[in-house]
Design a protein around this motif. Structure first.
Motif: not given
Length: 282
Positions: A17-25, A41-57
């Motif tokens: 949500v924060l990333e979307l708000v920043l992109i919208g701004f 923009i540097p803040v948006i770029i900094f936040i992106l690599p922190g996302f992590l998606v894990l599937n079951p197992n």
């Protein structure tokens, strides 16, 4: 030593949500020519690599500039420090169906043997840091365990002794020993052995014909031994019954002849052709 990192999926969605708000701004600032928004923009770029998606197992091993910071084993969307290194490791069960390899058994006979191994990662710290490549480690150690097992026991027991374990007939005991050997070898890599079984076992082609003849000869000898034991018992029973019921009196010579005839009939592998004796047995 492995430690589980407590992770909250809510943090991941909050950062979305924060990333979307920043992109919208930023988009709003560009449209309205507001230069201050470009500094986000540097803040948006900094936040992106922190996302992590894990599937079951699935799991992710986290390190921060070389320091181990824990493992996330829950599934969902997460956000971690972008400076952290994230290495995904599957926790699912995996199959290894090894190709048959040629190795000498305990008697020096060349045999072909292969195994099926079901395994999975149990300790992500060991799998990531104790060995260079845990998948390759599983392959190499499985091959080594097969060779050790094959050289420890004979393929078959030709001495008809039940006490000695052999690879062909004592399959359950052999599988237990194989599983134990693999568990000890793979523990240092954090691998759990779910099941290990021999999937292929045969003599090598250069001696297969000769060993087949040996197996057939052993089976024939064992069968003949049982036949002789049964025939002796039947002859003994026949003589005892004749003597007790006094059906006929036989001297030692006729007893010997009767025993010889009965043994030939009972032990022969072909049907007997009866000959009627019209003479006297007395």
């Amino acid at each position: 030593m492995e430690k589980h990192k407590k992770a909250n999926t809510g943090v991941g969605w909050l950062m979305v949500v924060l990333e979307l708000v920043l992109i919208g701004f930023v988009v709003f600032s560009i449209v309205n020519k507001i230069l201050a928004g470009l500094f986000l923009i540097p803040v948006i770029i900094f936040i992106l690599p922190g996302f992590l998606v894990l599937n079951p197992n699935e799991s992710s091993v986290l390190t921060f500039f070389g320091a181990y910071k824990g493992t996330i084993k829950a599934n969902g969307l997460f956000w971690v420090n972008p400076f952290m290194s994230k290495k995904k490791i599957s926790l699912r069960a995996r199959n290894l169906d090894s190709d048959p390899i040629k190795v000498n058994d305990a008697l020096g006979n060349p045999i072909m043997i292969g195994v099926v191994l079901v395994w999975r990662v149990k300790d992500t710290f060991k799998a990531r840091f104790e060995v260079d490549n845990f998948i390759e480690f599983v392959f190499v150690q499985t091959d080594a365990a097969i060779r050790k097992l094959a050289t420890s026991y004979p393929y078959d027991n030709f001495d008809d002794e039940e006490a000695e374990i052999c690879l062909r007939s004592d399959i359950e005991e052999v599988n237990e020993m194989l599983e134990k050997e693999l568990t000890e070898r793979l523990d240092m890599a954090g691998i759990e052995v779910i099941e290990a079984r021999i999937s292929h076992l045969a003599y090598a082609s250069e001696i297969a014909g000769a060993m087949l003849q040996r197996q057939q000869a052993t089976a024939i000898v064992a069968a003949r031994r049982r036949i002789v034991e049964g025939a002796v018992g039947m002859v003994e029973l026949a003589l005892d019954e004749l003597g007790q019921k006094e059906i006929v009196n036989l001297d030692d010579e006729r007893k010997a002849a009767m025993v010889s005839n009965l043994m030939v009939v009972l032990c022969s592998d072909k049907s007997a052709s009866p000959v009627v004796n019209t003479g006297s047995l007395y």
